[in-house]
Write a protein that holds these residues in place. Sequence first.
Motif, PDB file in Angstrom:
ATOM      1  N   VAL A  43       5.812 -21.131  38.131  1.00 35.96           N
ATOM      2  CA  VAL A  43       7.149 -21.299  37.542  1.00 35.96           C
ATOM      3  C   VAL A  43       8.184 -21.521  38.648  1.00 35.96           C
ATOM      4  CG1 VAL A  43       8.979 -20.141  36.231  1.00 35.96           C
ATOM      5  CG2 VAL A  43       6.602 -20.043  35.425  1.00 35.96           C
ATOM      6  N   GLU A  44       8.103 -20.741  39.688  1.00 33.78           N
ATOM      7  CA  GLU A  44       9.068 -20.869  40.781  1.00 33.78           C
ATOM      8  C   GLU A  44       8.932 -22.198  41.524  1.00 33.78           C
ATOM      9  OE1 GLU A  44      11.609 -18.955  41.228  1.00 33.78           O
ATOM     10  OE2 GLU A  44      10.996 -17.446  39.770  1.00 33.78           O
ATOM     11  N   ALA A  45       7.756 -22.815  41.492  1.00 29.00           N
ATOM     12  CA  ALA A  45       7.541 -24.098  42.172  1.00 29.00           C
ATOM     13  C   ALA A  45       8.086 -25.283  41.388  1.00 29.00           C
ATOM     14  CB  ALA A  45       6.042 -24.300  42.431  1.00 29.00           C
ATOM     15  N   ALA A  46       8.417 -25.085  40.128  1.00 29.93           N
ATOM     16  CA  ALA A  46       8.924 -26.178  39.302  1.00 29.93           C
ATOM     17  C   ALA A  46      10.300 -26.608  39.792  1.00 29.93           C
ATOM     18  CB  ALA A  46       9.004 -25.733  37.842  1.00 29.93           C
ATOM     19  N   PRO A  47      10.641 -27.876  39.622  1.00 32.10           N
ATOM     20  CA  PRO A  47      11.981 -28.330  40.013  1.00 32.10           C
ATOM     21  C   PRO A  47      13.064 -27.509  39.306  1.00 32.10           C
ATOM     22  CG  PRO A  47      10.580 -30.197  39.490  1.00 32.10           C
ATOM     23  CD  PRO A  47       9.821 -28.966  39.087  1.00 32.10           C
ATOM     24  N   ARG A  48      14.110 -27.186  40.012  1.00 34.50           N
ATOM     25  CA  ARG A  48      15.173 -26.315  39.484  1.00 34.50           C
ATOM     26  C   ARG A  48      15.863 -26.876  38.241  1.00 34.50           C
ATOM     27  NH1 ARG A  48      13.510 -21.865  40.922  1.00 34.50           N
ATOM     28  NH2 ARG A  48      13.292 -21.558  43.134  1.00 34.50           N
ATOM     29  N   ASP A  49      15.883 -28.195  38.107  1.00 36.41           N
ATOM     30  CA  ASP A  49      16.574 -28.792  36.965  1.00 36.41           C
ATOM     31  C   ASP A  49      15.639 -29.055  35.780  1.00 36.41           C
ATOM     32  OD1 ASP A  49      15.153 -30.790  38.219  1.00 36.41           O
ATOM     33  OD2 ASP A  49      16.707 -32.306  37.960  1.00 36.41           O
ATOM     34  N   SER A  50      14.422 -28.510  35.833  1.00 37.85           N
ATOM     35  CA  SER A  50      13.471 -28.731  34.753  1.00 37.85           C
ATOM     36  C   SER A  50      13.470 -27.563  33.758  1.00 37.85           C
ATOM     37  CB  SER A  50      12.061 -28.919  35.319  1.00 37.85           C
ATOM     38  OG  SER A  50      11.642 -27.734  35.973  1.00 37.85           O
ATOM     39  N   THR A  51      12.964 -27.829  32.580  1.00 38.87           N
ATOM     40  CA  THR A  51      12.742 -26.782  31.590  1.00 38.87           C
ATOM     41  C   THR A  51      11.280 -26.398  31.685  1.00 38.87           C
ATOM     42  OG1 THR A  51      14.434 -27.668  30.114  1.00 38.87           O
ATOM     43  CG2 THR A  51      12.794 -26.198  29.131  1.00 38.87           C
ATOM     44  N   VAL A  52      11.027 -25.216  32.152  1.00 40.52           N
ATOM     45  CA  VAL A  52       9.655 -24.749  32.357  1.00 40.52           C
ATOM     46  C   VAL A  52       9.171 -24.042  31.094  1.00 40.52           C
ATOM     47  CG1 VAL A  52       8.148 -23.294  33.759  1.00 40.52           C
ATOM     48  CG2 VAL A  52      10.057 -24.505  34.832  1.00 40.52           C
ATOM     49  N   VAL A  53       7.966 -24.386  30.672  1.00 39.94           N
ATOM     50  CA  VAL A  53       7.342 -23.756  29.519  1.00 39.94           C
ATOM     51  C   VAL A  53       5.981 -23.219  29.951  1.00 39.94           C
ATOM     52  CG1 VAL A  53       6.441 -24.092  27.189  1.00 39.94           C
ATOM     53  CG2 VAL A  53       8.508 -25.319  27.920  1.00 39.94           C
ATOM     54  N   VAL A  54       5.777 -21.924  29.755  1.00 38.23           N
ATOM     55  CA  VAL A  54       4.470 -21.316  29.965  1.00 38.23           C
ATOM     56  C   VAL A  54       3.795 -21.297  28.601  1.00 38.23           C
ATOM     57  CG1 VAL A  54       3.232 -19.198  30.582  1.00 38.23           C
ATOM     58  CG2 VAL A  54       5.233 -19.920  31.916  1.00 38.23           C
ATOM     59  N   PHE A  55       2.647 -21.968  28.487  1.00 42.82           N
ATOM     60  CA  PHE A  55       1.920 -22.052  27.224  1.00 42.82           C
ATOM     61  C   PHE A  55       0.495 -21.564  27.447  1.00 42.82           C
ATOM     62  CE2 PHE A  55      -1.256 -24.363  24.750  1.00 42.82           C
ATOM     63  CZ  PHE A  55      -0.910 -23.949  23.473  1.00 42.82           C
ATOM     64  N   HIS A  56      -0.009 -20.820  26.482  1.00 44.96           N
ATOM     65  CA  HIS A  56      -1.424 -20.436  26.501  1.00 44.96           C
ATOM     66  C   HIS A  56      -1.935 -20.327  25.084  1.00 44.96           C
ATOM     67  CE1 HIS A  56      -0.334 -16.280  25.431  1.00 44.96           C
ATOM     68  NE2 HIS A  56       0.675 -16.459  26.272  1.00 44.96           N
ATOM     69  N   LEU A  78      10.700 -14.368  34.187  1.00 44.12           N
ATOM     70  CA  LEU A  78      10.770 -15.682  34.828  1.00 44.12           C
ATOM     71  C   LEU A  78      11.747 -16.604  34.106  1.00 44.12           C
ATOM     72  CD1 LEU A  78       6.937 -16.211  35.388  1.00 44.12           C
ATOM     73  CD2 LEU A  78       8.661 -15.670  37.126  1.00 44.12           C
ATOM     74  N   PRO A  79      12.300 -17.586  34.824  1.00 43.04           N
ATOM     75  CA  PRO A  79      13.206 -18.561  34.201  1.00 43.04           C
ATOM     76  C   PRO A  79      12.409 -19.641  33.462  1.00 43.04           C
ATOM     77  CG  PRO A  79      12.989 -19.038  36.534  1.00 43.04           C
ATOM     78  CD  PRO A  79      12.206 -17.771  36.276  1.00 43.04           C
ATOM     79  N   CYS A  80      11.883 -19.265  32.297  1.00 37.76           N
ATOM     80  CA  CYS A  80      11.046 -20.189  31.537  1.00 37.76           C
ATOM     81  C   CYS A  80      11.048 -19.808  30.064  1.00 37.76           C
ATOM     82  CB  CYS A  80       9.608 -20.161  32.057  1.00 37.76           C
ATOM     83  SG  CYS A  80       8.756 -18.595  31.773  1.00 37.76           S
ATOM     84  N   HIS A  81      10.516 -20.713  29.254  1.00 41.24           N
ATOM     85  CA  HIS A  81      10.215 -20.398  27.859  1.00 41.24           C
ATOM     86  C   HIS A  81       8.738 -20.056  27.790  1.00 41.24           C
ATOM     87  CE1 HIS A  81      14.042 -21.469  26.118  1.00 41.24           C
ATOM     88  NE2 HIS A  81      14.057 -22.547  26.891  1.00 41.24           N
ATOM     89  N   TRP A  82       8.381 -19.239  26.820  1.00 38.71           N
ATOM     90  CA  TRP A  82       7.002 -18.779  26.687  1.00 38.71           C
ATOM     91  C   TRP A  82       6.495 -19.107  25.289  1.00 38.71           C
ATOM     92  CZ3 TRP A  82       5.681 -12.900  26.149  1.00 38.71           C
ATOM     93  CH2 TRP A  82       4.298 -12.727  26.054  1.00 38.71           C
ATOM     94  N   ILE A  83       5.499 -19.993  25.217  1.00 39.59           N
ATOM     95  CA  ILE A  83       4.850 -20.308  23.958  1.00 39.59           C
ATOM     96  C   ILE A  83       3.450 -19.714  23.998  1.00 39.59           C
ATOM     97  CG2 ILE A  83       3.984 -22.099  22.412  1.00 39.59           C
ATOM     98  CD1 ILE A  83       6.183 -23.943  23.487  1.00 39.59           C
ATOM     99  N   SER A  84       3.184 -18.826  23.059  1.00 38.35           N
ATOM    100  CA  SER A  84       1.860 -18.213  22.966  1.00 38.35           C
ATOM    101  C   SER A  84       1.195 -18.625  21.668  1.00 38.35           C
ATOM    102  CB  SER A  84       1.969 -16.691  23.040  1.00 38.35           C
ATOM    103  OG  SER A  84       2.760 -16.184  21.982  1.00 38.35           O
ATOM    104  N   GLN A  85      -0.107 -18.742  21.724  1.00 39.33           N
ATOM    105  CA  GLN A  85      -0.918 -18.970  20.527  1.00 39.33           C
ATOM    106  C   GLN A  85      -2.150 -18.087  20.678  1.00 39.33           C
ATOM    107  OE1 GLN A  85      -1.548 -22.940  18.809  1.00 39.33           O
ATOM    108  NE2 GLN A  85      -3.732 -22.504  18.878  1.00 39.33           N
ATOM    109  N   GLU A  86      -2.083 -16.936  20.034  1.00 41.53           N
ATOM    110  CA  GLU A  86      -3.142 -15.939  20.158  1.00 41.53           C
ATOM    111  C   GLU A  86      -3.514 -15.401  18.785  1.00 41.53           C
ATOM    112  OE1 GLU A  86      -4.734 -15.170  22.914  1.00 41.53           O
ATOM    113  OE2 GLU A  86      -3.442 -16.149  24.379  1.00 41.53           O
TER     114      GLU A  86
END
Length: 133
Positions: A43-56, A78-86
């Motif tokens: 997440v931290e490696a993503a470009p600062r102007d991007s919308t980061v999504v953690v999906f699993h 973290l500065p991200c959105h979290w999409i889970s499918q469990e």
Amino acid sequence: MAALVWPGQDDRVSRLRAACAIAAADPPIILAGDLIEKVADLVEAAPRDSTVVVFHSAVLTYLSPAERAEFRTTVRALPCHWISQEGTGVLPWLTEQLPERDSDAARMVVALDEVALAYAGPHGQSLDWFGVG
């Protein structure tokens, strides 16, 4: 991966092949390691102007309840959105948000930033949004 698709599920094979073609055209970053330890670095490696999504999907079931809680704490910081499918019992903090079901069929819970949004078929064959007739 195609060998893991059950016989007779031609639609899933077609979707897998299409997804592999997309991935081959723009290869994703694949990082080996423990997901709890690596997610923050990604997440931290993503470009600062991007919308980061953690999906699993169907991955946290392989962690202990304590590890799931640790992953939750890590991702929410973290500065991200979290999409889970469990599976319905994997993330117990979502349980009280779930509507009654008409069937005992296996279902996944799709959530965005810890808000349960839909039931999904375990292999992507259906998506039933909550509150949508």
